[in-house]
Design a protein around this motif. Sequence first.
Motif, PDB file in Angstrom:
ATOM      1  N   ILE A   5       0.846  -1.190   0.000  1.00 37.24           N
ATOM      2  CA  ILE A   5       0.000   0.000   0.000  1.00 37.24           C
ATOM      3  C   ILE A   5       0.886   1.246   0.000  1.00 37.24           C
ATOM      4  O   ILE A   5       1.790   1.363   0.827  1.00 37.24           O
ATOM      5  CB  ILE A   5      -0.911   0.032   1.238  1.00 37.24           C
ATOM      6  CG1 ILE A   5      -1.779  -1.220   1.279  1.00 37.24           C
ATOM      7  CG2 ILE A   5      -1.769   1.286   1.251  1.00 37.24           C
ATOM      8  CD1 ILE A   5      -2.541  -1.385   2.572  1.00 37.24           C
ATOM      9  N   LEU A  12      -2.622   7.302   6.609  1.00 37.18           N
ATOM     10  CA  LEU A  12      -2.961   5.893   6.493  1.00 37.18           C
ATOM     11  C   LEU A  12      -3.182   5.325   7.890  1.00 37.18           C
ATOM     12  O   LEU A  12      -2.228   5.092   8.631  1.00 37.18           O
ATOM     13  CB  LEU A  12      -1.852   5.149   5.762  1.00 37.18           C
ATOM     14  CG  LEU A  12      -2.127   3.721   5.353  1.00 37.18           C
ATOM     15  CD1 LEU A  12      -3.282   3.679   4.362  1.00 37.18           C
ATOM     16  CD2 LEU A  12      -0.904   3.116   4.725  1.00 37.18           C
ATOM     17  N   THR A  17      -5.816   0.477   6.401  1.00 35.48           N
ATOM     18  CA  THR A  17      -4.901  -0.592   6.004  1.00 35.48           C
ATOM     19  C   THR A  17      -5.581  -1.953   6.082  1.00 35.48           C
ATOM     20  O   THR A  17      -5.469  -2.764   5.160  1.00 35.48           O
ATOM     21  CB  THR A  17      -3.650  -0.579   6.892  1.00 35.48           C
ATOM     22  OG1 THR A  17      -3.033   0.701   6.802  1.00 35.48           O
ATOM     23  CG2 THR A  17      -2.663  -1.645   6.472  1.00 35.48           C
ATOM     24  N   LYS A  21      -6.388  -4.430   2.860  1.00 34.49           N
ATOM     25  CA  LYS A  21      -5.867  -5.804   2.849  1.00 34.49           C
ATOM     26  C   LYS A  21      -6.985  -6.819   2.774  1.00 34.49           C
ATOM     27  O   LYS A  21      -6.867  -7.835   2.084  1.00 34.49           O
ATOM     28  CB  LYS A  21      -4.995  -6.046   4.077  1.00 34.49           C
ATOM     29  CG  LYS A  21      -3.663  -5.354   3.981  1.00 34.49           C
ATOM     30  CD  LYS A  21      -2.757  -5.699   5.118  1.00 34.49           C
ATOM     31  CE  LYS A  21      -1.422  -5.008   4.924  1.00 34.49           C
ATOM     32  NZ  LYS A  21      -0.441  -5.398   5.923  1.00 34.49           N
TER      33      LYS A  21
END
Length: 97
Positions: A5, A12, A17, A21
């Motif tokens: 990423i 972030l 995240t 994912k």
Amino acid sequence: MNVHITHKQLELTDSITAYVKQRAEKLPKYWSRVTRADVDMEKRGGHTYWVEFIVHAEGHDPFVSHHKHDDLYACIDEAASRAERQLRDHHAKLTHH
């Protein structure tokens, strides 16, 4: 599968995240040769987000999908859905040919 990423002009967080994912790890379900997903996220202008999925698979050029939207999570969803569709269509083309 590896998920990489990158982000530009946006913070972030752990939840972002984890969400990226989660969506990216579903991609091998559509074609087993998927090895890596690169996700680029960027905040453009005032409130517009841009997300690009680059999905790498064995023996094929990368599949690229992108989307821009005012909501980051909706943007991630749409870009991931487009990548899933590309993989599903390519796999169907190979198996039905």
